[in-house]
Design a protein around this motif. Structure first.
Motif, PDB file in Angstrom:
ATOM      1  N   ILE A 145      -6.774  -8.355  11.645  1.00  0.00           N
ATOM      2  CA  ILE A 145      -5.613  -8.922  12.326  1.00  0.00           C
ATOM      3  C   ILE A 145      -5.254 -10.270  11.710  1.00  0.00           C
ATOM      4  CG2 ILE A 145      -4.815  -9.884  14.521  1.00  0.00           C
ATOM      5  CD1 ILE A 145      -6.415  -7.635  15.913  1.00  0.00           C
ATOM      6  N   ALA A 146      -6.260 -11.081  11.393  1.00  0.00           N
ATOM      7  CA  ALA A 146      -5.999 -12.392  10.786  1.00  0.00           C
ATOM      8  C   ALA A 146      -5.377 -12.246   9.405  1.00  0.00           C
ATOM      9  CB  ALA A 146      -7.302 -13.192  10.701  1.00  0.00           C
ATOM     10  N   ARG A 147      -5.771 -11.209   8.659  1.00  0.00           N
ATOM     11  CA  ARG A 147      -5.220 -10.972   7.324  1.00  0.00           C
ATOM     12  C   ARG A 147      -3.748 -10.593   7.397  1.00  0.00           C
ATOM     13  NH1 ARG A 147      -7.459  -6.044   5.500  1.00  0.00           N
ATOM     14  NH2 ARG A 147      -5.532  -5.150   6.219  1.00  0.00           N
ATOM     15  N   GLY A 148      -3.378  -9.857   8.444  1.00  0.00           N
ATOM     16  CA  GLY A 148      -1.985  -9.463   8.605  1.00  0.00           C
ATOM     17  C   GLY A 148      -1.721  -8.077   8.044  1.00  0.00           C
ATOM     18  N   PRO A 149      -0.468  -7.642   8.101  1.00  0.00           N
ATOM     19  CA  PRO A 149      -0.131  -6.290   7.637  1.00  0.00           C
ATOM     20  C   PRO A 149      -0.249  -6.148   6.125  1.00  0.00           C
ATOM     21  CG  PRO A 149       1.847  -7.447   8.327  1.00  0.00           C
ATOM     22  CD  PRO A 149       0.682  -8.333   8.664  1.00  0.00           C
ATOM     23  N   MET A 150      -0.470  -4.922   5.705  1.00  0.00           N
ATOM     24  CA  MET A 150      -0.533  -4.614   4.277  1.00  0.00           C
ATOM     25  C   MET A 150       0.874  -4.750   3.695  1.00  0.00           C
ATOM     26  SD  MET A 150      -3.680  -3.901   3.687  1.00  0.00           S
ATOM     27  CE  MET A 150      -3.687  -3.076   2.132  1.00  0.00           C
ATOM     28  N   PRO A 151       0.979  -5.139   2.414  1.00  0.00           N
ATOM     29  CA  PRO A 151       2.306  -5.241   1.806  1.00  0.00           C
ATOM     30  C   PRO A 151       2.970  -3.870   1.733  1.00  0.00           C
ATOM     31  CG  PRO A 151       0.587  -5.605   0.170  1.00  0.00           C
ATOM     32  CD  PRO A 151      -0.083  -5.498   1.502  1.00  0.00           C
ATOM     33  N   ARG A 152       4.240  -3.869   1.978  1.00  0.00           N
ATOM     34  CA  ARG A 152       5.006  -2.624   1.949  1.00  0.00           C
ATOM     35  C   ARG A 152       5.189  -2.140   0.516  1.00  0.00           C
ATOM     36  NH1 ARG A 152       6.365  -0.421   6.959  1.00  0.00           N
ATOM     37  NH2 ARG A 152       6.334  -2.101   8.444  1.00  0.00           N
ATOM     38  N   VAL A 153       5.196  -0.846   0.350  1.00  0.00           N
ATOM     39  CA  VAL A 153       5.442  -0.248  -0.958  1.00  0.00           C
ATOM     40  C   VAL A 153       6.951  -0.131  -1.131  1.00  0.00           C
ATOM     41  CG1 VAL A 153       5.119   1.810  -2.359  1.00  0.00           C
ATOM     42  CG2 VAL A 153       3.289   1.022  -0.876  1.00  0.00           C
ATOM     43  N   VAL A 154       7.429  -0.585  -2.250  1.00  0.00           N
ATOM     44  CA  VAL A 154       8.860  -0.563  -2.521  1.00  0.00           C
ATOM     45  C   VAL A 154       9.175   0.684  -3.330  1.00  0.00           C
ATOM     46  CG1 VAL A 154      10.764  -1.806  -3.593  1.00  0.00           C
ATOM     47  CG2 VAL A 154       8.925  -3.065  -2.518  1.00  0.00           C
ATOM     48  N   SER A 155      10.162   1.447  -2.860  1.00  0.00           N
ATOM     49  CA  SER A 155      10.555   2.654  -3.584  1.00  0.00           C
ATOM     50  C   SER A 155      11.563   2.301  -4.674  1.00  0.00           C
ATOM     51  CB  SER A 155      11.157   3.677  -2.625  1.00  0.00           C
ATOM     52  OG  SER A 155      12.354   3.189  -2.087  1.00  0.00           O
ATOM     53  N   ALA A 156      11.666   3.154  -5.645  1.00  0.00           N
ATOM     54  CA  ALA A 156      12.580   2.916  -6.764  1.00  0.00           C
ATOM     55  C   ALA A 156      14.032   2.946  -6.305  1.00  0.00           C
ATOM     56  CB  ALA A 156      12.363   3.957  -7.856  1.00  0.00           C
ATOM     57  N   GLU A 157      14.325   3.714  -5.265  1.00  0.00           N
ATOM     58  CA  GLU A 157      15.705   3.810  -4.785  1.00  0.00           C
ATOM     59  C   GLU A 157      16.155   2.530  -4.095  1.00  0.00           C
ATOM     60  OE1 GLU A 157      13.416   6.313  -3.903  1.00  0.00           O
ATOM     61  OE2 GLU A 157      14.050   7.573  -5.556  1.00  0.00           O
ATOM     62  N   SER A 158      15.226   1.763  -3.543  1.00  0.00           N
ATOM     63  CA  SER A 158      15.620   0.568  -2.814  1.00  0.00           C
ATOM     64  C   SER A 158      15.903  -0.616  -3.741  1.00  0.00           C
ATOM     65  CB  SER A 158      14.540   0.190  -1.810  1.00  0.00           C
ATOM     66  OG  SER A 158      13.367  -0.190  -2.479  1.00  0.00           O
ATOM     67  N   VAL A 159      15.448  -0.550  -4.960  1.00  0.00           N
ATOM     68  CA  VAL A 159      15.704  -1.622  -5.916  1.00  0.00           C
ATOM     69  C   VAL A 159      16.757  -1.128  -6.908  1.00  0.00           C
ATOM     70  CG1 VAL A 159      14.687  -3.094  -7.679  1.00  0.00           C
ATOM     71  CG2 VAL A 159      13.338  -2.432  -5.694  1.00  0.00           C
ATOM     72  N   LYS A 160      17.926  -1.711  -6.819  1.00  0.00           N
ATOM     73  CA  LYS A 160      19.032  -1.326  -7.701  1.00  0.00           C
ATOM     74  C   LYS A 160      19.198  -2.394  -8.780  1.00  0.00           C
ATOM     75  CE  LYS A 160      20.516   2.116  -5.100  1.00  0.00           C
ATOM     76  NZ  LYS A 160      20.481   3.443  -5.389  1.00  0.00           N
ATOM     77  N   PRO A 161      19.085  -2.015 -10.026  1.00  0.00           N
ATOM     78  CA  PRO A 161      19.280  -3.010 -11.084  1.00  0.00           C
ATOM     79  C   PRO A 161      20.760  -3.375 -11.200  1.00  0.00           C
ATOM     80  CG  PRO A 161      18.882  -0.859 -12.039  1.00  0.00           C
ATOM     81  CD  PRO A 161      18.710  -0.718 -10.551  1.00  0.00           C
ATOM     82  N   GLU A 162      20.978  -4.606 -11.576  1.00  0.00           N
ATOM     83  CA  GLU A 162      22.355  -5.070 -11.795  1.00  0.00           C
ATOM     84  C   GLU A 162      22.871  -4.491 -13.114  1.00  0.00           C
ATOM     85  OE1 GLU A 162      24.372  -7.025  -9.897  1.00  0.00           O
ATOM     86  OE2 GLU A 162      22.810  -6.895  -8.349  1.00  0.00           O
ATOM     87  N   PRO A 163      24.028  -3.842 -13.076  1.00  0.00           N
ATOM     88  CA  PRO A 163      24.566  -3.306 -14.338  1.00  0.00           C
ATOM     89  C   PRO A 163      24.997  -4.459 -15.250  1.00  0.00           C
ATOM     90  CG  PRO A 163      26.065  -2.886 -12.535  1.00  0.00           C
ATOM     91  CD  PRO A 163      24.849  -3.511 -11.950  1.00  0.00           C
ATOM     92  N   LYS A 164      24.642  -4.338 -16.487  1.00  0.00           N
ATOM     93  CA  LYS A 164      24.938  -5.383 -17.468  1.00  0.00           C
ATOM     94  C   LYS A 164      25.635  -4.719 -18.645  1.00  0.00           C
ATOM     95  CE  LYS A 164      22.150  -9.218 -18.380  1.00  0.00           C
ATOM     96  NZ  LYS A 164      20.883  -9.754 -18.900  1.00  0.00           N
ATOM     97  N   VAL A 165      26.825  -5.175 -18.960  1.00  0.00           N
ATOM     98  CA  VAL A 165      27.577  -4.608 -20.069  1.00  0.00           C
ATOM     99  C   VAL A 165      27.489  -5.594 -21.233  1.00  0.00           C
ATOM    100  CG1 VAL A 165      29.837  -3.816 -20.848  1.00  0.00           C
ATOM    101  CG2 VAL A 165      29.141  -3.444 -18.489  1.00  0.00           C
ATOM    102  N   GLU A 166      27.023  -5.088 -22.345  1.00  0.00           N
ATOM    103  CA  GLU A 166      26.912  -5.918 -23.539  1.00  0.00           C
ATOM    104  C   GLU A 166      27.737  -5.295 -24.645  1.00  0.00           C
ATOM    105  OE1 GLU A 166      22.864  -6.507 -24.643  1.00  0.00           O
ATOM    106  OE2 GLU A 166      22.344  -7.389 -22.706  1.00  0.00           O
ATOM    107  N   SER A 167      28.309  -6.140 -25.449  1.00  0.00           N
ATOM    108  CA  SER A 167      29.088  -5.601 -26.588  1.00  0.00           C
ATOM    109  C   SER A 167      28.196  -5.605 -27.837  1.00  0.00           C
ATOM    110  CB  SER A 167      30.327  -6.455 -26.836  1.00  0.00           C
ATOM    111  OG  SER A 167      29.933  -7.761 -27.158  1.00  0.00           O
ATOM    112  N   ASN A 168      28.432  -4.638 -28.703  1.00  0.00           N
ATOM    113  CA  ASN A 168      27.650  -4.516 -29.937  1.00  0.00           C
ATOM    114  C   ASN A 168      28.260  -5.305 -31.041  1.00  0.00           C
ATOM    115  OD1 ASN A 168      25.830  -2.957 -28.699  1.00  0.00           O
ATOM    116  ND2 ASN A 168      26.710  -1.038 -29.406  1.00  0.00           N
TER     117      ASN A 168
END
Length: 168
Positions: A145-168
């Motif tokens: 109880i003193a340690r607290g809850p276990m860290p939550r597992v993050v799914s790949a769907e919940s983390v959306k990368p920012e689209p980045k457009v680069e020119s060649n």
């Protein structure tokens, strides 16, 4: 006065019937259950969690009402990162033996892992009432109880990368 013997007989019948209903089978009916439990504990300590769960489930199939098997399954599922399943098994054990210290402690630790700290503190209070603050189960639950809850597992769907457009 004439109902006195009948009343005594009925009260004796009620007392015997109630005590038979509260009787618990401490040892499993099938001796293979102890072998499977020992094998599962060895597998769990060796880090083979799924094999240990398989051994415990086999023991449960042989003796479906054995409380120690439910506690062992709860411990294995909790160590496997499945606190919800562990809580289910601990509650099955507690439905058969409401004062089982291992099941109360295990359920409290699984609840704390999920983040239900208030309910885990309720288990700690119940545990301290049964065995005191100095027993190993109470100390382990208080530390969880003193340690607290276990860290939550993050799914790949919940983390959306920012689209980045680069020119060649």
């Amino acid at each position: 006065m004439r109902y006195y013997p009948a009343a005594i007989a009925l009260s004796m019948l009620a007392a015997v019937t109630a005590s038979v209903g509260q009787a618990r089978d401490v040892e499993p009916a099938d001796p293979r259950v102890n072998t499977l439990l020992a094998s599962g504990e060895a597998q769990l300590s060796a880090g083979e969690k799924n094999a240990a769960i398989g051994s415990f489930e086999s023991a449960l199939a042989l003796d479906p009402g054995h409380v120690a098997t439910f506690v062992a399954l709860g411990n294995a599922e909790r160590s496997n990162g499945m606190p919800g399943k562990a809580i289910h098994y601990y509650r099955e054990a507690l439905s058969r033996d409401p004062n089982n210290v291992s099941a109360i402690s295990g359920e409290g630790e699984a609840l704390a892992d999920k983040g239900a700290l208030d309910r885990a503190k309720g288990n700690l209070a119940r545990l301290e009432g049964l065995c005191g603050k100095t027993c190993d189960a109470s100390k382990a639950l208080a530390a969880t109880i003193a340690r607290g809850p276990m860290p939550r597992v993050v799914s790949a769907e919940s983390v959306k990368p920012e689209p980045k457009v680069e020119s060649n």
